[in-house]
Design a protein around this motif. Structure first.
Motif, PDB file in Angstrom:
ATOM      1  N   HIS A   8       0.848  -1.278   0.063  1.00  0.00           N
ATOM      2  CA  HIS A   8      -0.057   0.080  -0.062  1.00  0.00           C
ATOM      3  C   HIS A   8       0.887   1.209  -0.083  1.00  0.00           C
ATOM      4  CE1 HIS A   8       0.720   0.562   4.224  1.00  0.00           C
ATOM      5  NE2 HIS A   8       0.449  -0.556   4.656  1.00  0.00           N
ATOM      6  N   ALA A   9       0.431   2.302  -0.794  1.00  0.00           N
ATOM      7  CA  ALA A   9       1.406   3.471  -0.787  1.00  0.00           C
ATOM      8  C   ALA A   9       0.361   4.641  -0.537  1.00  0.00           C
ATOM      9  CB  ALA A   9       1.766   3.527  -2.220  1.00  0.00           C
ATOM     10  N   ASN A  10       0.869   5.680  -0.010  1.00  0.00           N
ATOM     11  CA  ASN A  10       0.077   6.897   0.250  1.00  0.00           C
ATOM     12  C   ASN A  10       1.088   7.738  -0.428  1.00  0.00           C
ATOM     13  OD1 ASN A  10      -1.938   5.987   2.112  1.00  0.00           O
ATOM     14  ND2 ASN A  10      -0.471   5.816   3.623  1.00  0.00           N
ATOM     15  N   TYR A  11       0.444   8.607  -1.402  1.00  0.00           N
ATOM     16  CA  TYR A  11       1.199   9.692  -2.179  1.00  0.00           C
ATOM     17  C   TYR A  11       0.777  11.008  -1.564  1.00  0.00           C
ATOM     18  CZ  TYR A  11       2.613   6.480  -5.835  1.00  0.00           C
ATOM     19  OH  TYR A  11       3.048   5.434  -6.441  1.00  0.00           O
ATOM     20  N   LYS A  12       1.763  11.734  -1.223  1.00  0.00           N
ATOM     21  CA  LYS A  12       1.313  13.157  -0.692  1.00  0.00           C
ATOM     22  C   LYS A  12       1.849  14.311  -1.438  1.00  0.00           C
ATOM     23  CE  LYS A  12       3.347  14.913   2.943  1.00  0.00           C
ATOM     24  NZ  LYS A  12       3.806  15.275   4.312  1.00  0.00           N
ATOM     25  N   VAL A  13       1.264  15.150  -2.080  1.00  0.00           N
ATOM     26  CA  VAL A  13       1.501  16.107  -2.870  1.00  0.00           C
ATOM     27  C   VAL A  13       1.362  17.504  -1.963  1.00  0.00           C
ATOM     28  CG1 VAL A  13       0.683  17.868  -4.842  1.00  0.00           C
ATOM     29  CG2 VAL A  13       0.376  15.311  -4.959  1.00  0.00           C
ATOM     30  N   SER A  21      -0.523  20.616   1.607  1.00  0.00           N
ATOM     31  CA  SER A  21      -0.436  19.232   1.254  1.00  0.00           C
ATOM     32  C   SER A  21      -1.884  18.677   0.894  1.00  0.00           C
ATOM     33  CB  SER A  21       0.369  18.523   2.180  1.00  0.00           C
ATOM     34  OG  SER A  21      -0.351  18.387   3.456  1.00  0.00           O
ATOM     35  N   THR A  22      -1.709  17.603   0.087  1.00  0.00           N
ATOM     36  CA  THR A  22      -2.870  17.055  -0.323  1.00  0.00           C
ATOM     37  C   THR A  22      -2.464  15.587  -0.399  1.00  0.00           C
ATOM     38  OG1 THR A  22      -3.460  18.778  -1.701  1.00  0.00           O
ATOM     39  CG2 THR A  22      -4.673  16.821  -2.027  1.00  0.00           C
ATOM     40  N   ASN A  23      -3.404  14.780   0.136  1.00  0.00           N
ATOM     41  CA  ASN A  23      -3.223  13.193   0.040  1.00  0.00           C
ATOM     42  C   ASN A  23      -3.936  12.824  -1.362  1.00  0.00           C
ATOM     43  OD1 ASN A  23      -1.771  12.552   2.405  1.00  0.00           O
ATOM     44  ND2 ASN A  23      -3.349  12.742   3.505  1.00  0.00           N
ATOM     45  N   ILE A  24      -3.195  11.872  -1.932  1.00  0.00           N
ATOM     46  CA  ILE A  24      -3.867  11.680  -3.424  1.00  0.00           C
ATOM     47  C   ILE A  24      -4.778  10.438  -3.211  1.00  0.00           C
ATOM     48  CG2 ILE A  24      -3.195  10.736  -5.633  1.00  0.00           C
ATOM     49  CD1 ILE A  24      -2.721  13.933  -5.111  1.00  0.00           C
ATOM     50  N   LYS A  25      -5.742  10.269  -3.953  1.00  0.00           N
ATOM     51  CA  LYS A  25      -6.592   9.044  -4.017  1.00  0.00           C
ATOM     52  C   LYS A  25      -6.287   8.419  -5.252  1.00  0.00           C
ATOM     53  CE  LYS A  25     -10.414  11.308  -1.457  1.00  0.00           C
ATOM     54  NZ  LYS A  25     -11.911  11.738  -1.356  1.00  0.00           N
ATOM     55  N   LEU A  26      -5.507   7.445  -5.322  1.00  0.00           N
ATOM     56  CA  LEU A  26      -5.044   6.686  -6.273  1.00  0.00           C
ATOM     57  C   LEU A  26      -6.179   6.206  -7.351  1.00  0.00           C
ATOM     58  CD1 LEU A  26      -2.358   4.461  -4.697  1.00  0.00           C
ATOM     59  CD2 LEU A  26      -2.210   6.733  -5.807  1.00  0.00           C
ATOM     60  N   HIS A  27      -7.360   6.024  -6.763  1.00  0.00           N
ATOM     61  CA  HIS A  27      -8.458   5.437  -7.795  1.00  0.00           C
ATOM     62  C   HIS A  27      -8.956   6.843  -8.511  1.00  0.00           C
ATOM     63  CE1 HIS A  27      -8.682   1.284  -6.482  1.00  0.00           C
ATOM     64  NE2 HIS A  27      -8.691   1.692  -5.361  1.00  0.00           N
ATOM     65  N   ASP A  28      -8.659   7.809  -8.107  1.00  0.00           N
ATOM     66  CA  ASP A  28      -8.849   9.116  -8.917  1.00  0.00           C
ATOM     67  C   ASP A  28      -8.242   9.389 -10.274  1.00  0.00           C
ATOM     68  OD1 ASP A  28     -10.797   9.695  -7.035  1.00  0.00           O
ATOM     69  OD2 ASP A  28      -9.693  11.487  -6.157  1.00  0.00           O
ATOM     70  N   TYR A  29      -6.961   8.583 -10.082  1.00  0.00           N
ATOM     71  CA  TYR A  29      -6.050   8.644 -11.399  1.00  0.00           C
ATOM     72  C   TYR A  29      -5.853   7.390 -12.224  1.00  0.00           C
ATOM     73  CZ  TYR A  29      -4.886  13.321  -9.463  1.00  0.00           C
ATOM     74  OH  TYR A  29      -4.955  14.361  -8.877  1.00  0.00           O
ATOM     75  N   LEU A  30      -5.985   6.260 -11.398  1.00  0.00           N
ATOM     76  CA  LEU A  30      -5.577   4.995 -11.777  1.00  0.00           C
ATOM     77  C   LEU A  30      -6.807   3.974 -11.811  1.00  0.00           C
ATOM     78  CD1 LEU A  30      -2.209   5.047  -9.825  1.00  0.00           C
ATOM     79  CD2 LEU A  30      -2.526   5.655 -12.250  1.00  0.00           C
ATOM     80  N   SER A  31      -6.534   2.682 -12.791  1.00  0.00           N
ATOM     81  CA  SER A  31      -7.534   1.595 -12.452  1.00  0.00           C
ATOM     82  C   SER A  31      -7.094   0.921 -11.309  1.00  0.00           C
ATOM     83  CB  SER A  31      -7.209   0.883 -13.954  1.00  0.00           C
ATOM     84  OG  SER A  31      -6.072   0.176 -13.886  1.00  0.00           O
ATOM     85  N   ASN A  32      -7.550  -0.105 -11.007  1.00  0.00           N
ATOM     86  CA  ASN A  32      -7.271  -1.138  -9.857  1.00  0.00           C
ATOM     87  C   ASN A  32      -5.963  -1.930 -10.175  1.00  0.00           C
ATOM     88  OD1 ASN A  32      -9.622  -0.792  -8.376  1.00  0.00           O
ATOM     89  ND2 ASN A  32     -10.850  -2.314  -9.264  1.00  0.00           N
ATOM     90  N   LYS A  33      -5.651  -2.391 -11.389  1.00  0.00           N
ATOM     91  CA  LYS A  33      -4.542  -2.894 -11.604  1.00  0.00           C
ATOM     92  C   LYS A  33      -3.219  -1.742 -11.473  1.00  0.00           C
ATOM     93  CE  LYS A  33      -1.938  -5.554 -15.272  1.00  0.00           C
ATOM     94  NZ  LYS A  33      -2.137  -5.984 -16.415  1.00  0.00           N
ATOM     95  N   GLN A  34      -3.474  -0.659 -11.976  1.00  0.00           N
ATOM     96  CA  GLN A  34      -2.449   0.527 -12.023  1.00  0.00           C
ATOM     97  C   GLN A  34      -2.003   0.746 -10.333  1.00  0.00           C
ATOM     98  OE1 GLN A  34      -4.518   3.142 -14.493  1.00  0.00           O
ATOM     99  NE2 GLN A  34      -2.730   2.802 -16.125  1.00  0.00           N
ATOM    100  N   VAL A  35      -3.244   0.873  -9.639  1.00  0.00           N
ATOM    101  CA  VAL A  35      -3.240   0.994  -8.311  1.00  0.00           C
ATOM    102  C   VAL A  35      -2.128   0.183  -7.663  1.00  0.00           C
ATOM    103  CG1 VAL A  35      -4.307   0.945  -6.011  1.00  0.00           C
ATOM    104  CG2 VAL A  35      -5.451   2.296  -7.897  1.00  0.00           C
ATOM    105  N   HIS A  36      -2.474  -1.278  -7.627  1.00  0.00           N
ATOM    106  CA  HIS A  36      -1.561  -2.202  -7.307  1.00  0.00           C
ATOM    107  C   HIS A  36      -0.137  -1.953  -7.636  1.00  0.00           C
ATOM    108  CE1 HIS A  36      -0.204  -6.042  -6.082  1.00  0.00           C
ATOM    109  NE2 HIS A  36       0.272  -6.401  -7.286  1.00  0.00           N
ATOM    110  N   LEU A  37       0.006  -1.774  -8.992  1.00  0.00           N
ATOM    111  CA  LEU A  37       1.394  -1.523  -9.552  1.00  0.00           C
ATOM    112  C   LEU A  37       2.025  -0.153  -8.785  1.00  0.00           C
ATOM    113  CD1 LEU A  37       0.809  -2.256 -13.481  1.00  0.00           C
ATOM    114  CD2 LEU A  37       1.980  -3.708 -11.732  1.00  0.00           C
ATOM    115  N   ALA A  38       1.229   0.871  -8.700  1.00  0.00           N
ATOM    116  CA  ALA A  38       1.583   2.006  -8.160  1.00  0.00           C
ATOM    117  C   ALA A  38       2.103   1.789  -6.627  1.00  0.00           C
ATOM    118  CB  ALA A  38       0.854   3.142  -8.426  1.00  0.00           C
TER     119      ALA A  38
END
Length: 106
Positions: A8-13, A21-38
């Motif tokens: 699991h990853a938490n991206y902070k911009v 600072s803003t925490n990024i919701k991965l599903h707003d940018y990526l598909s489920n498979k891409q979330v796993h990869l990222a």
């Protein structure tokens, strides 16, 4: 399958000018498979950080991206993969040598 990797990853911009600072919701940018990869693959983590920099630059914002990423392999306890204090938008990707922002496995 010889191994399984979970993570699991938490991206902070962080806006460099306002320090907001803003925490990024991965599903707003990526598909489920891409979330796993990222969340598990260092090259994808770096690439997505660069993409976030591009997206925010289009809005006129200069940002830093920090990633808190932990992975577990074959059911082992989760361990830190990425140094969460490193701005990934400022580090180059070098495919042929170790990147200092990747933490060593114990």
């Amino acid at each position: 399958m010889l191994r399984s990797k979970q993570g699991h990853a938490n991206y902070k911009v962080v806006n460099k000018k306002t320090l907001k600072s803003t925490n990024i919701k991965l599903h707003d940018y990526l598909s489920n498979k891409q979330v796993h990869l990222a969340s598990t693959k260092p090259d994808v983590i770096w690439q997505f950080s660069q993409r976030l920099k591009e997206i925010y630059a289009e809005k006129g914002e200069d940002i830093s991206v920090y990633v808190d990423c932990k992975i577990g392999i074959n059911g082992s306890p989760y361990k830190q993969l990425v140094d969460p204090t490193v701005d990934l938008t400022t580090v180059p990707w070098n495919i042929f040598k170790h990147s200092e922002w990747l933490l060593p496995s114990q």
